[in-house]
Motif scaffolding. Sequence first.
Motif, PDB file in Angstrom:
ATOM      1  N   PRO A 126     -14.387 -75.679 -53.623  1.00 36.68           N
ATOM      2  CA  PRO A 126     -12.937 -75.834 -53.813  1.00 36.68           C
ATOM      3  C   PRO A 126     -12.194 -74.498 -53.699  1.00 36.68           C
ATOM      4  N   PRO A 127     -10.913 -74.564 -53.386  1.00 34.93           N
ATOM      5  CA  PRO A 127     -10.097 -73.347 -53.334  1.00 34.93           C
ATOM      6  C   PRO A 127     -10.124 -72.638 -54.689  1.00 34.93           C
ATOM      7  N   PRO A 128     -10.026 -71.375 -54.728  1.00 33.60           N
ATOM      8  CA  PRO A 128      -9.650 -70.455 -53.654  1.00 33.60           C
ATOM      9  C   PRO A 128     -10.843 -69.896 -52.881  1.00 33.60           C
ATOM     10  N   HIS A 129     -12.045 -70.357 -53.161  1.00 40.92           N
ATOM     11  CA  HIS A 129     -13.230 -69.781 -52.516  1.00 40.92           C
ATOM     12  C   HIS A 129     -13.721 -70.569 -51.312  1.00 40.92           C
ATOM     13  N   ASN A 130     -12.988 -71.556 -50.884  1.00 41.36           N
ATOM     14  CA  ASN A 130     -13.353 -72.350 -49.722  1.00 41.36           C
ATOM     15  C   ASN A 130     -13.101 -71.537 -48.462  1.00 41.36           C
ATOM     16  N   ILE A 131     -14.137 -71.348 -47.678  1.00 42.15           N
ATOM     17  CA  ILE A 131     -13.975 -70.640 -46.399  1.00 42.15           C
ATOM     18  C   ILE A 131     -14.615 -71.479 -45.295  1.00 42.15           C
ATOM     19  N   ALA A 132     -14.142 -72.713 -45.175  1.00 43.01           N
ATOM     20  CA  ALA A 132     -14.687 -73.645 -44.188  1.00 43.01           C
ATOM     21  C   ALA A 132     -14.523 -73.120 -42.766  1.00 43.01           C
ATOM     22  N   SER A 133     -13.463 -72.371 -42.508  1.00 48.96           N
ATOM     23  CA  SER A 133     -13.255 -71.861 -41.150  1.00 48.96           C
ATOM     24  C   SER A 133     -14.373 -70.912 -40.742  1.00 48.96           C
ATOM     25  N   TYR A 134     -14.899 -70.152 -41.674  1.00 50.33           N
ATOM     26  CA  TYR A 134     -16.025 -69.256 -41.394  1.00 50.33           C
ATOM     27  C   TYR A 134     -17.256 -70.073 -40.998  1.00 50.33           C
ATOM     28  N   GLY A 135     -17.545 -71.112 -41.767  1.00 49.84           N
ATOM     29  CA  GLY A 135     -18.698 -71.952 -41.482  1.00 49.84           C
ATOM     30  C   GLY A 135     -18.579 -72.663 -40.149  1.00 49.84           C
ATOM     31  N   THR A 136     -17.383 -73.091 -39.817  1.00 46.20           N
ATOM     32  CA  THR A 136     -17.160 -73.763 -38.536  1.00 46.20           C
ATOM     33  C   THR A 136     -17.496 -72.834 -37.383  1.00 46.20           C
ATOM     34  N   ARG A 137     -17.084 -71.591 -37.498  1.00 51.90           N
ATOM     35  CA  ARG A 137     -17.401 -70.624 -36.432  1.00 51.90           C
ATOM     36  C   ARG A 137     -18.901 -70.368 -36.347  1.00 51.90           C
ATOM     37  N   CYS A 138     -19.563 -70.271 -37.492  1.00 56.09           N
ATOM     38  CA  CYS A 138     -21.017 -70.033 -37.474  1.00 56.09           C
ATOM     39  C   CYS A 138     -21.764 -71.233 -36.897  1.00 56.09           C
ATOM     40  N   VAL A 139     -21.449 -72.418 -37.388  1.00 54.07           N
ATOM     41  CA  VAL A 139     -22.164 -73.623 -36.972  1.00 54.07           C
ATOM     42  C   VAL A 139     -21.932 -73.921 -35.493  1.00 54.07           C
ATOM     43  N   SER A 140     -20.769 -73.596 -34.973  1.00 59.80           N
ATOM     44  CA  SER A 140     -20.497 -73.879 -33.554  1.00 59.80           C
ATOM     45  C   SER A 140     -21.439 -73.115 -32.635  1.00 59.80           C
ATOM     46  N   ARG A 141     -22.005 -72.047 -33.114  1.00 60.03           N
ATOM     47  CA  ARG A 141     -22.945 -71.262 -32.301  1.00 60.03           C
ATOM     48  C   ARG A 141     -24.381 -71.776 -32.383  1.00 60.03           C
ATOM     49  N   TYR A 142     -24.629 -72.704 -33.288  1.00 65.46           N
ATOM     50  CA  TYR A 142     -25.984 -73.225 -33.452  1.00 65.46           C
ATOM     51  C   TYR A 142     -26.469 -73.998 -32.236  1.00 65.46           C
ATOM     52  N   VAL A 143     -25.568 -74.450 -31.390  1.00 63.34           N
ATOM     53  CA  VAL A 143     -25.985 -75.156 -30.182  1.00 63.34           C
ATOM     54  C   VAL A 143     -26.925 -74.275 -29.363  1.00 63.34           C
ATOM     55  N   ALA A 144     -26.742 -72.966 -29.449  1.00 64.21           N
ATOM     56  CA  ALA A 144     -27.596 -72.042 -28.709  1.00 64.21           C
ATOM     57  C   ALA A 144     -29.013 -72.001 -29.262  1.00 64.21           C
ATOM     58  N   LEU A 145     -29.205 -72.483 -30.482  1.00 62.79           N
ATOM     59  CA  LEU A 145     -30.542 -72.467 -31.070  1.00 62.79           C
ATOM     60  C   LEU A 145     -31.356 -73.699 -30.687  1.00 62.79           C
ATOM     61  N   LEU A 146     -30.660 -74.719 -30.202  1.00 56.42           N
ATOM     62  CA  LEU A 146     -31.358 -75.950 -29.831  1.00 56.42           C
ATOM     63  C   LEU A 146     -32.003 -75.799 -28.460  1.00 56.42           C
ATOM     64  N   PRO A 147     -33.099 -76.502 -28.227  1.00 54.49           N
ATOM     65  CA  PRO A 147     -33.702 -76.477 -26.891  1.00 54.49           C
ATOM     66  C   PRO A 147     -32.700 -76.950 -25.840  1.00 54.49           C
ATOM     67  N   HIS A 148     -32.786 -76.394 -24.655  1.00 56.80           N
ATOM     68  CA  HIS A 148     -31.849 -76.709 -23.574  1.00 56.80           C
ATOM     69  C   HIS A 148     -31.783 -78.211 -23.318  1.00 56.80           C
ATOM     70  N   GLU A 149     -32.917 -78.900 -23.434  1.00 57.73           N
ATOM     71  CA  GLU A 149     -32.945 -80.332 -23.178  1.00 57.73           C
ATOM     72  C   GLU A 149     -32.074 -81.078 -24.186  1.00 57.73           C
ATOM     73  N   SER A 150     -32.077 -80.635 -25.443  1.00 55.15           N
ATOM     74  CA  SER A 150     -31.250 -81.278 -26.469  1.00 55.15           C
ATOM     75  C   SER A 150     -29.783 -81.143 -26.134  1.00 55.15           C
ATOM     76  N   VAL A 151     -29.397 -79.969 -25.684  1.00 54.69           N
ATOM     77  CA  VAL A 151     -28.001 -79.722 -25.342  1.00 54.69           C
ATOM     78  C   VAL A 151     -27.602 -80.577 -24.150  1.00 54.69           C
ATOM     79  N   ALA A 152     -28.485 -80.697 -23.170  1.00 53.52           N
ATOM     80  CA  ALA A 152     -28.191 -81.510 -21.986  1.00 53.52           C
ATOM     81  C   ALA A 152     -28.013 -82.979 -22.368  1.00 53.52           C
ATOM     82  N   VAL A 153     -28.843 -83.474 -23.280  1.00 52.64           N
ATOM     83  CA  VAL A 153     -28.725 -84.866 -23.726  1.00 52.64           C
ATOM     84  C   VAL A 153     -27.392 -85.074 -24.441  1.00 52.64           C
TER      85      VAL A 153
END
Length: 153
Positions: A104-131
Amino acid sequence: AVFAGLSQCLRVQAALWYGGAFFWKLNRAFFEPSNCPALFFLQLVDYWLPVPLPDSALSFIARSAPHVTEAVEGGLAAMIWLPGFERAAVVLGVLLHWLIGITPPPHNIASYGTRCVSRYVALLPHESVAVHARLASLLRGSASTSTAAAAAA
């Protein structure tokens, strides 16, 4: 080829990021029960649990929060760096950033997590991303077909 190069770059970046966070926090002050991890954990418990916990449980959470934080961030760094643990790293990372995001606020930093998690696609095998890309394309196609059929009616 581009995805493979980008994937490797983001893998190194993420491993260094979580590894740096792990090493940065290896100090006596971080492990004090009144420091940041205890505050985050206790705030989550207080906000989301429907019943209050006994003082002994809250004290345990406050004392263990820094150790859990270090285990998660150090574990993420290792799982991202070592081949074969990519999917486990994605699951643990999404859980970490989801918990940060629902703080909960004031310590919620969901925008930070969104930026981090959006890069996780690079950790998945290429085949997973293609699917996933193919599935998204099919879903967009069926949505536009449905929209066209509704407009024609």
